[in-house]
Design an enzyme around this catalytic site. Structure first.
Site, PDB file in Angstrom:
ATOM      1  NE  ARG A  16      -2.442  -1.311   3.448  1.00  0.00           N
ATOM      2  CZ  ARG A  16      -2.900  -1.050   4.663  1.00  0.00           C
ATOM      3  NH1 ARG A  16      -4.006  -0.368   4.797  1.00  0.00           N
ATOM      4  NH2 ARG A  16      -2.261  -1.469   5.729  1.00  0.00           N
ATOM      5  CD  GLU A  17       4.606  -0.383  -1.716  1.00  0.00           C
ATOM      6  OE1 GLU A  17       3.391  -0.630  -1.926  1.00  0.00           O
ATOM      7  OE2 GLU A  17       5.495  -1.220  -1.903  1.00  0.00           O
ATOM      8  CB  SER A 442     -20.819   1.090  15.465  1.00  0.00           C
ATOM      9  OG  SER A 442     -21.194   1.961  14.444  1.00  0.00           O
ATOM     10  CG  HIS A 650     -28.860  -0.296   9.020  1.00  0.00           C
ATOM     11  ND1 HIS A 650     -29.419   0.963   8.936  1.00  0.00           N
ATOM     12  CD2 HIS A 650     -27.576  -0.172   8.609  1.00  0.00           C
ATOM     13  CE1 HIS A 650     -28.493   1.812   8.497  1.00  0.00           C
ATOM     14  NE2 HIS A 650     -27.371   1.141   8.296  1.00  0.00           N
ATOM     15  CD  GLU A 674     -27.030   7.294   3.815  1.00  0.00           C
ATOM     16  OE1 GLU A 674     -26.353   6.300   4.118  1.00  0.00           O
ATOM     17  OE2 GLU A 674     -26.628   8.176   3.048  1.00  0.00           O
ATOM     18  CG  HIS A 703     -21.914   9.591   5.785  1.00  0.00           C
ATOM     19  ND1 HIS A 703     -21.096   8.497   5.932  1.00  0.00           N
ATOM     20  CD2 HIS A 703     -23.119   9.118   5.384  1.00  0.00           C
ATOM     21  CE1 HIS A 703     -21.778   7.408   5.624  1.00  0.00           C
ATOM     22  NE2 HIS A 703     -23.004   7.756   5.291  1.00  0.00           N
TER      23      HIS A 703
END
Ligand code: GLN
Ligand code: ZN
Length: 763
Positions: A16-17, A442, A650, A674, A703
């Site tokens: 993941r450079e 969460s 959900h 949502e 968000h």
């Protein structure tokens, strides 16, 4: 002789450079030159990795997204970023993510933050591109500098370069017309720029150009079909040979159109469209190259090389030099290198191939086609041995699971009573007020949680210590929720790093890589778990956490699970049985968890199906068969409970218009979705359908760091109540709160609870 080539290579780097370089640049910790140099090093390495291929893609590298690169190459910059004074790369990042690096906004208001370009999924992959923006006035001008630079680099390195670009029809099709302009009207303005690009490449001595037109595998109406003819007629005399590349699906009714475009070659996905190949060959003019994608570019399993040769050899004999072979699509969608995996179970590892290993497979196939199978005898034998071992492994085949699946009946997917009966019993048991409040699962993943998890993983914190740390977090969220006065509580998911990985880790039939990263968008990567075998649940996965949370409160505690369709859609899934079969196995495993939760006294259970919609096939004609098995899997998971147990589901979106009857078939007592940004308009689908069960339309945009006011929430809920009867409405945020901070969550939820009280008072 068969040509071997590749359509695209992962750009993120085996370690993941690119991700780390981008993030460091954005933070202002490294220079633009350092970032550019890293890009050049990655390209160089990736071309080296593709040595031995007859044609190697150039132009597949991107600092963010290949579609955004195309917009810049075509001079299609949104108005809000035109007139930027700084380096074009910074402007590019502004469109990609709203802003570039810290310290590059020297021009105050003119060059600071802007609205980021909209992002959406690239066909049915989990890769997200930046949506091209069009208006009726959009005009294009060529800036091929990046492609030409990369071409020069590749040539200096001795690479047999094949520039890769996105085709004009796909580019228009995947973009968005801001003023409802007809995008096809722009084609006439776009084609001269494409012609100029191809002529430029021709002058550079380029022979072949790969021009990606994946939109050919979707249902095209007559106008769009015509656009293909117009486009390629226009581009036919530019001096380069065009390979039109399609992938991800089947050409079906567009096969003749694709075969007869006035170009030099056509690439098709022979993984998804193998049955279509013989008739395509019949349609293909006999001077045209056919490139077959015979190695799956979307999955991580070893290819059955012998089976491919059995199929391809006769085609090679009849097509001769006109046959090319390649992976089915760009390797962007698979991790880079299996060899870097140190911890992956050796047996499972021997069944896998990441991008580099797939290129090795391609070389073996090429050699076999050129020099005969004997020239690669050893490779074919070891490939066969690995596949045979996989097929026969007791880790893959679990007779007990197969037997359990065979015992599944439709009855298992049905609740005992209809919703109205259940609702009455649930209400007697739960005694909730009207407009009950809850959250989606969460709570903030705090620095302490992440620290405890990494210490635990590194072996510096023992199991008991980790349990103590997680219980403390659970207690904290329960206390906060009680203080806030929420009605149905959650435990907060502190113990879960990821809603799929958490379950995968506890199920038999799953493996995990250390470096199996795949780019999702920009610098963001995901590491899908590997579903390799029959799925079973050795023991309860969530019961201890939930019952602990329940023990702390008198309020109902909601059990929290991820549904089978979402687990499936966010994993690399075994290719030796239909996805529907794996989904049903997952359903049985999660069903056991549902029933264990119920037995443990949990009366509200949420089963998240965040990824249900994204599994929809590219062609609408195939939607129903997907929905049939996906919804049935959910029903098997959820519906074995008694009437009193309230099932929630959900979903993180709310475009349900076209699938609302399937959503209703799930028969969840409550669905949370949502909706906060859409001003509740998205509830129209539920209203029109007369959706019969309860709905929690999100009233808090999680968000954003903004705190919704009580008034705003009340107004949203009133709009909701115009569409759905108030007695069937819940009040909740759009989604989980894991990415937010407590300092944002507490005032937001406090306003939400206050809004519910106001609504009740007014009801
Ligand atoms: N229960 C999950 C959470 O709250 C749901 C996440 C999601 O829908 N993506 O985090
Ligand atoms: Zn969500």
């Amino acid at each position: 002789m068969t040509t071997i080539h590749n359509l695209g290579f992962p750009r993120i780097g085996a370690k993941r450079e690119l991700k780390f370089a981008l993030e460091s640049y954005w933070k202002g910790e490294s220079s633009r030159d350092e970032l550019k140099a890293l890009g050049a090093r990655l390209r160089q390495r990736h071309w080296e990795n593709q040595a031995g291929l007859d044609l190697v893609p150039v132009g597949d590298f991107s600092f963010y997204d290949q579609v955004l690169d195309t917009s810049f190459m075509l001079g299609n910059l949104p108005e809000r970023v035109q007139g930027f004074h700084g380096d074009p790369l910074d402007n590019y990042f502004r469109v990609a993510r709203g802003r570039s690096a810290k310290g590059t906004e020297d021009h105050g208001t003119c060059c600071g933050g802007v609205a980021a370009g909209e992002m959406t999924k690239w066909f049915d992959t989990n890769y997200h591109y930046i949506v091209p923006e069009f208006t009726a006035e959009t005009r294009f001008t060529l800036d091929a500098s990046h492609l030409l630079e990369q071409l020069a680099e590749a040539r200096a390195q001795g690479v047999k370069a094949k520039p890769v670009i996105i085709g004009p029809v796909t580019y228009l099709a995947i973009g968005k017309a801001k003023d409802n302009a007809n995008k096809l009207d722009l084609l006439a303005h776009l084609l001269p720029v494409y012609a100029e690009l191809l002529e430029t490449l021709s002058r550079e001595g380029v022979e072949w150009v790969q021009i990606d037109e994946p939109v050919l595998v979707t249902e095209l109406d007559a106008d769009w079909q015509q656009a293909f003819n117009t486009a390629y007629q226009h581009l036919k005399n530019t001096g380069v040979k065009l390979l039109v590349a399609t992938y991800f699906g089947q050409l079906q009714e567009s096969a003749s159109l694709a075969a007869n475009l006035p170009v030099a070659g056509l690439h098709v996905d022979a993984i998804n469209d193998r049955e279509g190949v013989p008739s395509l060959i019949n349609l293909l003019p006999n001077d045209k190259v056919l490139s077959l994608g015979v190695i799956n570019g979307r999955n991580i399993w070893k290819t059955d090389l012998t089976a491919v040769l059995d199929w391809v050899e006769p085609i090679a004999r009849s097509l001769g030099d006109r046959l090319w072979i390649a992976p089915s699509c760009s390797l962007l969608h698979v991790p880079v290198d299996l060899e870097t995996e140190q911890k992956l179970d050796g047996e499972v590892k021997s069944w896998l191939a990441f991008a580099l290993q797939k290129l090795d497979e391609l070389r073996v196939l090429g050699k076999a086609l050129r020099d005969g199978r004997d020239a690669v005898k050893a490779e074919l034998e070891s490939n066969l041995a690995a596949l045979t071992a996989r097929r026969n492994s007791p880790r893959v085949n679990n007779p007990a699971v197969k037997a359990a699946v065979a015992r599944v009946t439709a009855e298992m997917g049905k609740r005992k009573s209809v919703y109205a009966t259940r609702a009455a019993k649930q209400s007697a048991l739960l005694k909730l007020p009207v407009y009950p409040t809850t959250t989606i699962g969460s709570f903030p993943q705090t620095a302490e949680i992440r620290h405890a998890r990494s210490e635990f993983r590194a072996g510096r914190l023992n199991e008991a210590g980790y349990q103590v740390a997680m219980r403390a977090e659970i207690e904290r969220s329960v206390r906060e929720q009680e203080k806030l006065g929420l009605d149905v509580l959650v435990h907060g998911e502190a113990e879960r790093n990821d809603m799929v990985e958490y379950f995968g880790e506890q199920l038999d039939g799953y493996a995990f890589s250390q470096f199996g990263w795949v780019q999702s968008y920009g610098s963001r990567c995901v590491k899908p778990p590997i579903l390799f075998g029959d799925i079973s649940r050795p023991g309860a996965m969530t019961v201890e956490w939930i019952t602990y949370a329940q023990s702390l409160t008198q309020k109902p505690m909601k059990g929290m699970l991820t549904g089978p369709v979402t687990i499936l859609n966010w994993s690399f899934v075994r290719d030796d049985q239909p996805r529907s079969a794996s989904c049903l196995q997952l359903a049985l495993a999660i069903r056991e968890e549902v029933l264990d939760l119920e037995k443990a006294g949990v009366h509200v259970i949420q089963i998240d199906e965040a990824a249900l919609r994204e599994g929809l096939p590219l062609r609408k004609a195939q939607w129903q068969s997907y929905l049939d098995w996906a919804i049935e899997s959910f029903r098997i998971t959820a519906n074995g409970v008694s009437d009193e147990t309230q099932i929630h589901t959900h979903m993180c979106y709310s475009e349900f218009n076209d699938i609302i009857s399937s959503i209703a078939d799930m028969d969840a007592d409550v669905i949370t979705i949502e909706t906060s940004r859409s001003d509740m308009e998205l509830l129209d689908a539920f209203e029109n359908f007369q959706y019969p069960n309860e709905i929690g339309p999100g009233v808090y945009d999680i968000h954003s760091p903004n705190i919704p006011t009580e008034r705003h929430i009340v107004d949203l809920m009133k709009k909701a109540a115009e569409r759905v009867p108030a007695e069937r409405l819940w009040v909740n945020p759009d989604c989980g709160l894991k990415t937010r901070q407590w300092a944002e969550v507490i005032p937001a939820l406090s306003n939400m609870v206050a809004a519910a009280k106001t609504l009740r008072a007014e009801a």
